[in-house]
Every structure is written in structure tokens, then in C-alpha cells.
Design a protein around this motif. Structure first.
Motif, PDB file in Angstrom:
ATOM      1  N   PHE A  31     -14.221 -17.158 -17.861  1.00 54.98           N
ATOM      2  CA  PHE A  31     -14.034 -16.591 -16.303  1.00 54.98           C
ATOM      3  C   PHE A  31     -13.121 -16.290 -15.525  1.00 54.98           C
ATOM      4  CE2 PHE A  31     -17.900 -19.279 -17.173  1.00 54.98           C
ATOM      5  CZ  PHE A  31     -18.990 -18.280 -16.801  1.00 54.98           C
ATOM      6  N   GLY A  32     -12.532 -15.628 -16.271  1.00 55.36           N
ATOM      7  CA  GLY A  32     -10.898 -15.322 -15.863  1.00 55.36           C
ATOM      8  C   GLY A  32     -10.726 -14.386 -14.424  1.00 55.36           C
ATOM      9  N   GLN A  33     -11.835 -13.952 -14.025  1.00 47.11           N
ATOM     10  CA  GLN A  33     -11.825 -13.046 -12.731  1.00 47.11           C
ATOM     11  C   GLN A  33     -11.648 -13.983 -11.595  1.00 47.11           C
ATOM     12  OE1 GLN A  33     -14.522 -13.691 -14.720  1.00 47.11           O
ATOM     13  NE2 GLN A  33     -16.262 -13.325 -13.614  1.00 47.11           N
ATOM     14  N   PHE A  34     -11.652 -15.358 -11.645  1.00 50.13           N
ATOM     15  CA  PHE A  34     -11.441 -16.422 -10.517  1.00 50.13           C
ATOM     16  C   PHE A  34     -10.125 -16.939 -10.435  1.00 50.13           C
ATOM     17  CE2 PHE A  34     -15.924 -16.597 -11.622  1.00 50.13           C
ATOM     18  CZ  PHE A  34     -16.428 -15.832 -10.799  1.00 50.13           C
ATOM     19  N   THR A  35      -9.326 -16.804  -9.340  1.00 46.52           N
ATOM     20  CA  THR A  35      -7.965 -16.994  -9.288  1.00 46.52           C
ATOM     21  C   THR A  35      -7.662 -18.283  -8.632  1.00 46.52           C
ATOM     22  OG1 THR A  35      -7.704 -15.518  -7.250  1.00 46.52           O
ATOM     23  CG2 THR A  35      -7.215 -14.674  -9.312  1.00 46.52           C
ATOM     24  N   ASN A  36      -8.648 -18.942  -7.772  1.00 47.84           N
ATOM     25  CA  ASN A  36      -8.475 -19.979  -7.120  1.00 47.84           C
ATOM     26  C   ASN A  36      -9.835 -20.629  -6.911  1.00 47.84           C
ATOM     27  OD1 ASN A  36      -6.909 -22.122  -5.730  1.00 47.84           O
ATOM     28  ND2 ASN A  36      -7.285 -20.991  -3.713  1.00 47.84           N
ATOM     29  N   VAL A  37      -9.763 -21.988  -6.785  1.00 47.31           N
ATOM     30  CA  VAL A  37     -11.050 -22.961  -6.591  1.00 47.31           C
ATOM     31  C   VAL A  37     -10.787 -23.796  -5.492  1.00 47.31           C
ATOM     32  CG1 VAL A  37     -12.984 -24.346  -7.369  1.00 47.31           C
ATOM     33  CG2 VAL A  37     -12.020 -22.367  -8.762  1.00 47.31           C
ATOM     34  N   ARG A  38     -11.687 -23.927  -4.548  1.00 46.90           N
ATOM     35  CA  ARG A  38     -11.550 -25.299  -3.430  1.00 46.90           C
ATOM     36  C   ARG A  38     -12.741 -25.652  -3.650  1.00 46.90           C
ATOM     37  NH1 ARG A  38      -6.882 -26.627  -1.516  1.00 46.90           N
ATOM     38  NH2 ARG A  38      -7.627 -27.237   0.478  1.00 46.90           N
TER      39      ARG A  38
END
Length: 101
Positions: A31-38
Motif C-alpha cells: 500500500f505505497g500510495q499512503f504517505t502518512n497515517v494518524r
């Protein structure tokens, strides 16, 4: 019986080690399209009867004083679950749906 959802998130300036761990794992899992997670918290509050404006106001007050730590967290949503689901039901697209978990 009505239900209210309350979403609480860490303030942007607060470190989020759980979100950072998830953000690091996602690319390794394809899932490389996600750059940040909170990562935040979700509460579901049940009430007798319908969710009225008074119920939502009480849920907002509870969210700000009991369910969140206002020093490090923001209350980002307080909503009637049924009304929220009805409002978003028409906007669901094939790209946003997936297998039931």
C-alpha cells in the motif's frame, strides 16, 4: 434507539507513534500510495429514542470533557450515525468499496 459517533484525533503537533508504525508497514504490505497515517479514537454512544440536537450537544460536551484529552487531542466529529450513513450512502463508489472484513 439512536447512536452518536465521536471521532477524536491527536493534535497535528503531537507525535503519533502508532500512526507512524502503521505508515511504515503499509508500503511493505503493498500500500505505497499512503504517505502518512494518524491514528485516533472512535466512540459510539447509544441513547434511548432519537438523536436530537440536544443529544448531539451533550455528546459534544462529553467528547470535549471526558472522551478526549484537550491538551493533546481534537474532537473532529460528533454525528448521528444513521444520518451520517444516509448522507454518505449515495457517494460510495466502486473504488472505495472492498471486501467485508
Amino acid at each position: 434507539m439512536g447512536r452518536v459517533v465521536v471521532d477524536v484525533m491527536p493534535k497535528p503537533e503531537i507525535l503519533d507513534p502508532q500512526g507512524k508504525a502503521v505508515a511504515g508497514a503499509l508500503p511493505r504490505l503493498g500500500f505505497g500510495q499512503f504517505t502518512n497515517v494518524r491514528q485516533g479514537k472512535r466512540f459510539e454512544l447509544e441513547v434511548e429514542g432519537d438523536v436530537t440536537p440536544d443529544v448531539l450537544a451533550a455528546a459534544q460536551e462529553a467528547a470535549e470533557t471526558v472522551l478526549s484529552n484537550p491538551v493533546i487531542e481534537d474532537v473532529v466529529r460528533v454525528a448521528d450515525i444513521e444520518a451520517d450513513a444516509a448522507a454518505t450512502a449515495g457517494s460510495t463508489t466502486a473504488a472505495s468499496t472492498g471486501p467485508a472484513l
